[in-house]
Design a protein around this motif. Structure first.
Motif, PDB file in Angstrom:
ATOM      1  N   VAL A 130      32.329 -43.575   1.074  1.00 42.80           N
ATOM      2  CA  VAL A 130      33.093 -42.379   0.727  1.00 42.80           C
ATOM      3  C   VAL A 130      33.109 -42.212  -0.784  1.00 42.80           C
ATOM      4  CG1 VAL A 130      34.547 -42.391   2.785  1.00 42.80           C
ATOM      5  CG2 VAL A 130      35.245 -43.722   0.769  1.00 42.80           C
ATOM      6  N   VAL A 131      33.365 -40.977  -1.210  1.00 38.34           N
ATOM      7  CA  VAL A 131      33.360 -40.631  -2.627  1.00 38.34           C
ATOM      8  C   VAL A 131      34.708 -40.037  -3.007  1.00 38.34           C
ATOM      9  CG1 VAL A 131      32.389 -39.029  -4.319  1.00 38.34           C
ATOM     10  CG2 VAL A 131      30.874 -40.309  -2.799  1.00 38.34           C
ATOM     11  N   SER A 132      35.192 -40.436  -4.187  1.00 35.02           N
ATOM     12  CA  SER A 132      36.362 -39.819  -4.803  1.00 35.02           C
ATOM     13  C   SER A 132      36.031 -39.606  -6.270  1.00 35.02           C
ATOM     14  CB  SER A 132      37.595 -40.700  -4.645  1.00 35.02           C
ATOM     15  OG  SER A 132      38.699 -40.146  -5.336  1.00 35.02           O
ATOM     16  N   GLY A 133      35.856 -38.355  -6.671  1.00 36.74           N
ATOM     17  CA  GLY A 133      35.450 -38.093  -8.047  1.00 36.74           C
ATOM     18  C   GLY A 133      34.089 -38.694  -8.306  1.00 36.74           C
ATOM     19  N   ASP A 509      34.775 -30.012  -1.874  1.00 38.75           N
ATOM     20  CA  ASP A 509      34.108 -29.470  -3.049  1.00 38.75           C
ATOM     21  C   ASP A 509      33.628 -30.560  -3.994  1.00 38.75           C
ATOM     22  OD1 ASP A 509      34.632 -26.951  -2.088  1.00 38.75           O
ATOM     23  OD2 ASP A 509      36.520 -26.759  -3.183  1.00 38.75           O
ATOM     24  N   ALA A 510      33.691 -31.824  -3.584  1.00 44.17           N
ATOM     25  CA  ALA A 510      33.325 -32.932  -4.460  1.00 44.17           C
ATOM     26  C   ALA A 510      31.843 -32.874  -4.823  1.00 44.17           C
ATOM     27  CB  ALA A 510      33.643 -34.261  -3.788  1.00 44.17           C
ATOM     28  N   ASP A 511      31.543 -33.340  -6.030  1.00 46.37           N
ATOM     29  CA  ASP A 511      30.170 -33.375  -6.513  1.00 46.37           C
ATOM     30  C   ASP A 511      29.490 -34.627  -5.987  1.00 46.37           C
ATOM     31  OD1 ASP A 511      27.821 -33.200  -7.885  1.00 46.37           O
ATOM     32  OD2 ASP A 511      28.664 -33.852  -9.803  1.00 46.37           O
ATOM     33  N   LEU A 512      28.431 -34.453  -5.197  1.00 49.48           N
ATOM     34  CA  LEU A 512      27.681 -35.590  -4.650  1.00 49.48           C
ATOM     35  C   LEU A 512      26.274 -35.661  -5.233  1.00 49.48           C
ATOM     36  CD1 LEU A 512      28.665 -35.480  -0.856  1.00 49.48           C
ATOM     37  CD2 LEU A 512      29.657 -36.853  -2.690  1.00 49.48           C
ATOM     38  N   GLY A 531      23.429 -36.821  -2.468  1.00 52.25           N
ATOM     39  CA  GLY A 531      24.420 -36.478  -1.457  1.00 52.25           C
ATOM     40  C   GLY A 531      24.621 -34.993  -1.270  1.00 52.25           C
ATOM     41  N   ASP A 532      24.246 -34.187  -2.275  1.00 54.19           N
ATOM     42  CA  ASP A 532      24.388 -32.741  -2.137  1.00 54.19           C
ATOM     43  C   ASP A 532      23.165 -32.094  -1.504  1.00 54.19           C
ATOM     44  OD1 ASP A 532      22.532 -32.994  -4.138  1.00 54.19           O
ATOM     45  OD2 ASP A 532      23.614 -31.799  -5.629  1.00 54.19           O
ATOM     46  N   GLY A 533      22.199 -32.924  -1.053  1.00 52.35           N
ATOM     47  CA  GLY A 533      21.012 -32.407  -0.394  1.00 52.35           C
ATOM     48  C   GLY A 533      19.830 -32.188  -1.302  1.00 52.35           C
TER      49      GLY A 533
END
Length: 805
Positions: A130-133, A509-512, A531-533
């Protein structure tokens, strides 16, 4: 989805296997004798679609699929386990989903479903990344809230639900054998009751209606992740530096709304009996101020049930098996109406214009079967696509000199190592093009030296090298999770705000764009799918790979941190001081002197000792490698420290390794320098006579032989104190035989045999060993000549003549 069974010599955990016709006679391997020692060898516990288990012998089952193969995993061919191996570069899995009735019995089937149209019961599960910031972590603990629907339409929410407070009603599907990483203790449609019914439901939060003591049994309507415990492992600022991460990571306890899901753990894969929701997307023209139209749509959804087809012949092709009655999937519609009552009853609906919106309908299902194909990059550089997973086997027991195309390597320079210059910065760096696993040779593209790290590296030359003369220059590999490092000259003004990711209100809306998976390694670069594709090419130093660990181990470690904060180390320190400072006494001295006598009179000719009268607790031992082994004529030094509790406690042993990992029994208690050192490795004794063992035993012995020769050079240049003359005298007398053994190996004899015979030539050494020996032999000759070893000049002349021809 037709799955073709193939005969496989090995069966692994999570394999999809069959023992008859139909989905009721297939399941996944849940346990074997390696994880449950109460099971007989080659007997397997198989988990079926209804979450029950059966026990079958290896000869009674056939492998259908291996959906557990994952990106980056090393595999071999099931038909040639002793041959070359490869790395998985792509996985495609399709699922057969079964509708289940209220009793958990499978009815209709949906075939060939993509995992992208399926979701797990709970949003986050154990092991998930998982991602946070700008922080990346792994989930190690999950809490869920469960909404329970009663027959009269009342709904209550049980927070932090687990099986200690909320239990399933007798007669529903058992969850005893479920796989925790893919499933949840509770699922929609499950009949449940409270262990203490009055107190549980009375204190629950009532979403519709009020508490009534007559309501004892309800149906799970919804399962929602309410909280998670996260082990933070990396960030864009800190990389994977553990100390930096621990010092500045967000709080471990997180609400799921503040987290963005990145990916599941590599150990997670869909398998038989997994609970899920099948998502059927559709577009519908709706008018929200028209209640009748919504009800009409509900009726259409009910009639358009994807499971309504009667696939009973597929579910169970055996005539003698019980035939479950097909049912319509009405529960979801019913639950939907009840939820509408909860949220819309008594509220006027705002009039809105007619819009066309995307509606996603979900149906609770169970995985009945899987079909997986895999792309594999083999060691010889060939990329093979669409291989049926059952024709491959996971390969876990690799030797230290297995390489794959795309990996970065550095040259293992014997002369530099033995002279004490082991700085990797001075070595040649290259990328593997292909590997010949039988010859133990590697084709390497070497980069030009002296280039800046941030420059695209230019290839200087291409060489065929011995695998024993290379070592990995650790860089990202296929399937690795990588984090893009924030460059030191970055002026990212949003960095500090992003670090405070736990305060974000919309995790969607997190930046991946900074965390991703390695998908290719072209020409020394790293291709990453973020992560954003998006996809991009980076240099190895621009990213850092994350080491994936089992969530249970991470949770245990987090528990240790908490305990360490409250521990008082004083008693332990006092105990250690007392033990070290105490007098050993006369009895201890008598015991040690007795041992000295035994060592003086009864040691074999290949073991020598030196004692220290002023330090009776210290002892130095040297062993001479036995003839016919990879350690022949080598000298191996050990220091022993005899504790005050001896002979109750054994001596502490230190091996002079010179940084070389020569044999597993040289870094544990015991000592075995035999002719098959590979089988000394923990657990490898079971591979004697098996293809996996035969594949690795020879290169392991060859590498042990080369390490033994390198140890000789280290011992000659840095002999342990007190044995300086012993070392010189030993190699003066035996140096010629060491060189003869090397020459015999170059002529094709088995490792460690100085006397070439027709029998030994039938087991030739690899081409890789010969290349490595050709580089090492001149260094050995020079070292032996320097100390005046007998016969070296004659051997040097004959060797020069043989190489000239």
């Amino acid at each position: 989805m037709d799955v073709v069974a193939v005969a496989s010599p090995n069966i692994y955990l999570d394999d999809l296997v069959s023992f008859g016709r139909g989905i009721l006679r297939q399941g996944i391997v849940h346990q074997d004798a390696t994880v449950n020692n109460s099971l007989p060898v080659y007997t397997f516990e198989i988990l079926l679609i209804d979450n029950s288990v059966v026990y079958k012998k290896a000869g009674d089952i056939r492998v259908l699929d291996r959906s557990h193969l994952h990106l980056g995993q090393v595999v071999g061919s099931a038909s040639d386990i002793a041959g070359q191996i490869g790395v998985v570069t792509g996985v495609t899995t399709l699922l057969d989903l079964a509708e289940r009735d209220s009793r958990g019995t499978a009815t209709g089937l949906i075939r060939g479903v993509s995992p992208s149209n399926v979701r797990r019961v709970r949003f986050l599960s154990l092991g998930d990344f998982v991602v946070s910031g700008l922080w990346l972590g792994q989930v190690v603990e999950v809490s869920v809230d469960v909404d329970v629907l009663f027959d009269d339409g009342a709904v209550c929410r049980v927070t932090n639900a687990d099986l200690k407070i909320l239990q399933e009603v007798d007669g529903t599907r058992s969850l005893k054998y479920q796989r925790d990483q893919m499933n949840c203790d509770f699922y929609p449609g499950q009949s449940v009751t409270g262990r203490n019914r009055l107190s549980l439901f009375k204190t629950a939060r009532w979403l519709n209606g009020y508490w009534n003591p007559c309501r004892n049994v309800g149906t799970v309507l919804k399962v929602e992740t309410s909280g998670v415990l996260v082990y933070w492992i990396a960030s864009m600022h800190c990389g994977n530096d553990k100390e930096l991460v621990e010092a500045s990571a967000p709080p471990a306890y997180q609400h799921p709304d503040e987290l963005t899901f990145f990916c599941v753990a590599s150990s997670c894969s869909w398998g038989v009996a997994d609970q899920c929701f099948y998502r059927e997307p559709r577009s519908a023209k709706t008018d929200d101020d028209n209640q009748d139209q919504e009800e009409e749509e509900e009726e259409e959804e009910e009639n358009d049930d994807p499971c309504s087809e009667n696939n009973q012949d597929v579910i169970d092709a055996d005539q003698d098996a019980p035939m479950p009655t097909p049912t319509k999937q009405k529960d979801v519609i019913f639950y939907g109406k009840q939820l509408r009552k909860v949220f819309f009853e008594g509220h006027r609906r705002e009039r809105r214009p007619q819009v066309r919106r995307h509606v996603e309908v979900e149906f609770p299902m169970t995985v009945a079967s899987t079909s997986t194909s895999v792309d594999v990059l083999w060691q010889d550089g060939i990329l093979q696509r669409g291989i049926p997973s059952a024709t491959l086997v996971p390969f876990y027991m690799m030797n230290e000199h297995e390489f794959f195309p795309g990996q970065h390597v550095v040259e293992n320079n014997t002369a530099s190592d033995t002279n004490g210059n082991d700085d990797d910065a001075t070595r040649r760096v290259g990328v593997v093009r292909s590997v010949d696993c039988k010859d133990q040779t590697v084709c390497v593209s070497w980069f030009k030296a002296g280039m800046c790290p941030d420059e695209a590296r230019e290839v200087e030359c291409i060489d065929t090298m011995s695998a024993y003369d290379l070592k990995l220059n650790h860089s990202p590999h296929y399937g690795d999770i990588v984090v893009r490092l924030l460059q030191s000259d970055s002026t990212d003004d949003g960095g500090s705000a992003a670090l405070d990711g736990q305060k974000k209100k919309n995790a969607d809306d997190a930046d991946l764009s900074w965390v991703g998976h390695v998908v290719d390694l072209p020409d020394g670069h790293v291709q990453v799918k973020w992560g954003d594709g998006s996809m991009s090419m980076v240099l190895p130093h621009e990213v850092v790979a994350v080491t994936e660990e089992n969530y249970i181990d991470l949770r245990t470690e987090m528990g240790d941190w908490v305990e360490d904060d409250d521990m008082d180390d004083a008693p332990e320190q006092a105990a250690n001081t007392e033990m070290q400072g105490g007098s050993r006494g006369k009895n201890w001295a008598k015991v040690v002197q007795k041992e000295w006598k035994i060592l003086e009179n009864d040691l074999p000719e290949t073991i020598y000792t030196r004692v220290f009268e002023d330090r009776m607790d210290l002892l130095r031992v040297v062993m001479v490698g036995a003839s016919g082994t990879p350690y022949h004529h080598g000298l191996f030094f050990f220091d022993l420290q005899i504790p005050s509790s001896y002979p109750t406690e054994p001596p502490q042993v230190y091996y002079h390794s010179y940084g070389l990992r020569l044999n597993p029994n040289l870094y544990e208690s015991g000592l075995v320098l035999n002719d098959q050192p590979y089988y000394n490795e923990a657990g490898y004794e079971t591979l004697v006579g098996k293809p996996e063992g035969r594949r690795n035993a020879l290169p392991y012995s060859e590498n042990a032989y080369l390490l033994s020769l390198r140890t000789m050079l280290h011992v000659l240049r840095r002999p342990p104190r007190g044995f300086e003359e012993f070392v010189k005298d030993h190699f003066r007398r035996h140096g010629r035989f060491v060189l003869m053994t090397c020459d015999a190996a170059l002529q094709g004899c088995v490792v460690g045999d100085a006397h070439a015979t027709e029998a030994t030539k039938e087991q030739p050494c690899s081409a890789g060993l010969k290349l490595a020996l050709a580089n090492m032999l001149p260094i050995l000759m020079a070292a032996f000549t320097e100390i005046g070893a007998q016969g070296c000049e004659e051997f040097q002349k004959s060797y020069a003549l043989s190489t000239a021809h």
